[in-house]
Design a protein around this motif. Structure first.
Motif, PDB file in Angstrom:
ATOM      1  N   GLU A  71       0.864  -1.335   0.092  1.00 32.85           N
ATOM      2  CA  GLU A  71       0.189   0.119   0.131  1.00 32.85           C
ATOM      3  C   GLU A  71       0.800   1.146   0.107  1.00 32.85           C
ATOM      4  N   LEU A  72       0.976   1.918  -1.159  1.00 32.38           N
ATOM      5  CA  LEU A  72       1.756   3.333  -0.993  1.00 32.38           C
ATOM      6  C   LEU A  72       1.071   4.287  -1.690  1.00 32.38           C
ATOM      7  N   GLY A  73      -0.429   4.172  -1.488  1.00 29.30           N
ATOM      8  CA  GLY A  73      -1.128   5.382  -2.014  1.00 29.30           C
ATOM      9  C   GLY A  73      -0.938   6.637  -1.292  1.00 29.30           C
ATOM     10  N   THR A  74      -1.508   7.752  -1.877  1.00 30.92           N
ATOM     11  CA  THR A  74      -1.238   9.012  -1.095  1.00 30.92           C
ATOM     12  C   THR A  74       0.407   9.341  -0.599  1.00 30.92           C
ATOM     13  N   ASN A  75       1.149   9.462  -1.472  1.00 27.76           N
ATOM     14  CA  ASN A  75       2.416   9.729  -0.852  1.00 27.76           C
ATOM     15  C   ASN A  75       3.094  10.475  -2.210  1.00 27.76           C
ATOM     16  N   PRO A  76       3.963  11.494  -1.825  1.00 26.32           N
ATOM     17  CA  PRO A  76       4.781  12.149  -2.715  1.00 26.32           C
ATOM     18  C   PRO A  76       5.508  11.713  -3.653  1.00 26.32           C
ATOM     19  N   LEU A  77       4.942  10.380  -4.342  1.00 33.42           N
ATOM     20  CA  LEU A  77       5.994   9.641  -5.299  1.00 33.42           C
ATOM     21  C   LEU A  77       5.724  10.105  -6.592  1.00 33.42           C
ATOM     22  N   LYS A  78       7.071   9.912  -7.304  1.00 34.68           N
ATOM     23  CA  LYS A  78       7.183  10.391  -8.612  1.00 34.68           C
ATOM     24  C   LYS A  78       7.754   9.030  -9.398  1.00 34.68           C
ATOM     25  N   SER A  79       7.611   8.952 -10.671  1.00 34.74           N
ATOM     26  CA  SER A  79       8.051   7.863 -11.514  1.00 34.74           C
ATOM     27  C   SER A  79       9.652   7.633 -11.184  1.00 34.74           C
ATOM     28  N   SER A  80      10.166   8.554 -11.024  1.00 34.03           N
ATOM     29  CA  SER A  80      11.786   8.554 -10.821  1.00 34.03           C
ATOM     30  C   SER A  80      11.976   7.948  -9.518  1.00 34.03           C
ATOM     31  N   GLY A  81      11.179   8.125  -8.732  1.00 34.89           N
ATOM     32  CA  GLY A  81      11.449   7.449  -7.354  1.00 34.89           C
ATOM     33  C   GLY A  81      10.887   5.957  -7.138  1.00 34.89           C
ATOM     34  N   ILE A  82      10.525   5.314  -8.066  1.00 34.72           N
ATOM     35  CA  ILE A  82      10.414   4.046  -8.132  1.00 34.72           C
ATOM     36  C   ILE A  82      11.235   3.263  -9.083  1.00 34.72           C
ATOM     37  N   GLU A  83      12.264   2.548  -8.493  1.00 34.84           N
ATOM     38  CA  GLU A  83      13.594   2.061  -9.270  1.00 34.84           C
ATOM     39  C   GLU A  83      12.831   1.015 -10.220  1.00 34.84           C
ATOM     40  N   ASN A  84      13.444   0.528 -11.314  1.00 35.43           N
ATOM     41  CA  ASN A  84      13.039  -0.652 -12.253  1.00 35.43           C
ATOM     42  C   ASN A  84      13.291  -1.971 -11.363  1.00 35.43           C
ATOM     43  N   GLY A  85      12.215  -2.800 -11.127  1.00 35.34           N
ATOM     44  CA  GLY A  85      12.494  -3.921 -10.485  1.00 35.34           C
ATOM     45  C   GLY A  85      12.508  -3.811  -8.966  1.00 35.34           C
ATOM     46  N   ALA A  86      11.881  -2.477  -8.442  1.00 30.67           N
ATOM     47  CA  ALA A  86      12.031  -2.633  -6.953  1.00 30.67           C
ATOM     48  C   ALA A  86      11.161  -3.640  -6.231  1.00 30.67           C
ATOM     49  N   PHE A  87      10.250  -4.202  -6.870  1.00 30.93           N
ATOM     50  CA  PHE A  87       9.395  -5.105  -6.186  1.00 30.93           C
ATOM     51  C   PHE A  87       9.757  -6.585  -6.548  1.00 30.93           C
ATOM     52  N   GLN A  88      10.759  -6.655  -7.285  1.00 30.87           N
ATOM     53  CA  GLN A  88      11.345  -8.008  -7.979  1.00 30.87           C
ATOM     54  C   GLN A  88      11.466  -9.127  -6.837  1.00 30.87           C
ATOM     55  N   GLY A  89      11.969  -8.854  -5.865  1.00 29.45           N
ATOM     56  CA  GLY A  89      12.529  -9.626  -4.837  1.00 29.45           C
ATOM     57  C   GLY A  89      11.134 -10.244  -3.995  1.00 29.45           C
ATOM     58  N   MET A  90       9.986  -9.677  -4.324  1.00 30.41           N
ATOM     59  CA  MET A  90       8.704 -10.345  -3.641  1.00 30.41           C
ATOM     60  C   MET A  90       7.986 -11.197  -4.487  1.00 30.41           C
ATOM     61  N   LYS A  91       8.339 -12.553  -4.467  1.00 30.14           N
ATOM     62  CA  LYS A  91       7.991 -13.411  -5.259  1.00 30.14           C
ATOM     63  C   LYS A  91       6.495 -13.821  -5.394  1.00 30.14           C
ATOM     64  N   LYS A  92       6.030 -13.612  -4.128  1.00 30.87           N
ATOM     65  CA  LYS A  92       4.649 -13.969  -3.742  1.00 30.87           C
ATOM     66  C   LYS A  92       3.650 -12.637  -3.519  1.00 30.87           C
ATOM     67  N   LEU A  93       4.189 -11.525  -4.029  1.00 39.24           N
ATOM     68  CA  LEU A  93       3.333 -10.548  -3.985  1.00 39.24           C
ATOM     69  C   LEU A  93       2.098 -10.644  -4.882  1.00 39.24           C
ATOM     70  N   SER A  94       0.870 -10.232  -4.421  1.00 37.53           N
ATOM     71  CA  SER A  94      -0.322 -10.457  -5.101  1.00 37.53           C
ATOM     72  C   SER A  94      -1.157  -9.182  -5.451  1.00 37.53           C
ATOM     73  N   TYR A  95      -0.632  -8.179  -4.565  1.00 37.27           N
ATOM     74  CA  TYR A  95      -1.620  -6.808  -4.455  1.00 37.27           C
ATOM     75  C   TYR A  95      -0.792  -5.663  -4.520  1.00 37.27           C
ATOM     76  N   ILE A  96      -0.726  -4.702  -5.459  1.00 38.50           N
ATOM     77  CA  ILE A  96      -0.092  -3.459  -5.168  1.00 38.50           C
ATOM     78  C   ILE A  96      -0.912  -2.200  -5.540  1.00 38.50           C
ATOM     79  N   ARG A  97      -1.118  -1.405  -4.618  1.00 41.00           N
ATOM     80  CA  ARG A  97      -1.866  -0.073  -4.793  1.00 41.00           C
ATOM     81  C   ARG A  97      -0.900   1.243  -4.638  1.00 41.00           C
ATOM     82  N   ILE A  98      -0.685   1.750  -5.741  1.00 41.31           N
ATOM     83  CA  ILE A  98      -0.144   3.241  -5.844  1.00 41.31           C
ATOM     84  C   ILE A  98      -0.850   4.378  -6.154  1.00 41.31           C
ATOM     85  N   ALA A  99      -1.900   4.791  -5.459  1.00 42.70           N
ATOM     86  CA  ALA A  99      -3.109   5.685  -5.946  1.00 42.70           C
ATOM     87  C   ALA A  99      -2.642   7.119  -5.392  1.00 42.70           C
ATOM     88  N   ASP A 100      -3.061   8.021  -6.300  1.00 31.96           N
ATOM     89  CA  ASP A 100      -3.045   9.369  -5.602  1.00 31.96           C
ATOM     90  C   ASP A 100      -1.839   9.703  -5.352  1.00 31.96           C
TER      91      ASP A 100
END
Length: 250
Positions: A71-100
């Protein structure tokens, strides 16, 4: 003399604290050299110690924080702040929410285990094939309330098990390509866009194809399309006519 000694021993025993059963977990914590001894444990009679609050939707126990889904919603995130493959180590991750947030594109290198991806309320301007590459298990994609004006050809082919697509409240001028060829998609939200034309093959393949799942929900209201000009055969693969929402242009 013996009676005096016995009385003193009994008095010492009565002054001693009652026996407290200790669980295996207590001994394990001490074995880990945590620095917490029997005399340092929390006394319920005292004020609770100040400390960090457990994150939302997480469970906290001592030094362990258990969180399901990133859950990363409602944070001052920019595209440059999310590195390519930042979630790759989480092999069982089923849900991501980056909203607002302030991201302008779909993060690349998301884990293939995802079944739901919610990117609503951002500043994404288009959907490209690279952003959805490898998401073979994705079943629900939320992209509403962005600034999306185009969906690149071949993008939806990277999500072969997609069943629900939310693209409402964007700037689309046409129905996203690839819906007719998609085997499983059943719900498509396209209301509140700038779609002015709907082709007879935008949603369904030519003829009758039993291999494609029937739509259970298609929303096209609040678009400038003249709904009375849409050919009836356009929705030949819709389960029931009541599943189609048209008209009421804003």
């Amino acid at each position: 003399m013996k009676a005096t000694i016995i009385l003193l021993l009994l008095a010492q025993l009565s002054w001693a604290g009652p026996f407290q059963q200790r669980g295996l977990f207590d001994f394990m914590l001490e074995d880990e050299a945590s620095g917490i001894g029997p005399d340092d444990r929390y006394d319920p009679g005292l004020e609770p110690p100040l400390g960090p609050v457990c994150p939302f939707r997480c469970q906290c126990h001592l030094r362990v924080v258990q969180c399901s889904d990133l859950e990363l919603g409602t944070n001052p995130l920019k595209s440059s702040g999310i590195e390519n493959g930042a979630f790759q180590g989480m092999k069982k991750l089923s849900y991501i929410r980056i909203a607002d947030t302030n991201i302008t594109s779909i993060p690349q290198g998301l884990p293939p285990s995802l079944t739901e991806l919610h990117l609503d309320g951002n500043k994404i301007s288009k959907v490209d094939a690279a952003g959805l590459k490898g998401l073979n298990n994705l079943a629900k994609l939320g992209l509403s309330f962005n600034s999306i004006s185009a969906v690149e050809n071949g993008s939806l082919a990277n999500t072969p098990h997609l069943r629900e697509l939310h693209l409402n409240n964007n700037k689309l001028t046409r129905v996203p390509p690839g819906l007719a060829e998609h085997k499983y998609i059943q719900v498509v939200y396209l209301h509140n866009n700038n779609i002015s034309v709907v082709g007879s093959s935008d949603f369904c393949p030519p003829g009758h194809n039993t291999k494609k799942a029937s739509y259970s929900g298609v929303s096209l209201f609040s678009n400038p399309v003249q709904y009375w000009e849409i050919q009836p055969s356009t929705f030949r693969c819709v389960y029931v006519r009541s599943a189609i929402q048209l008209g009421n242009y804003k």
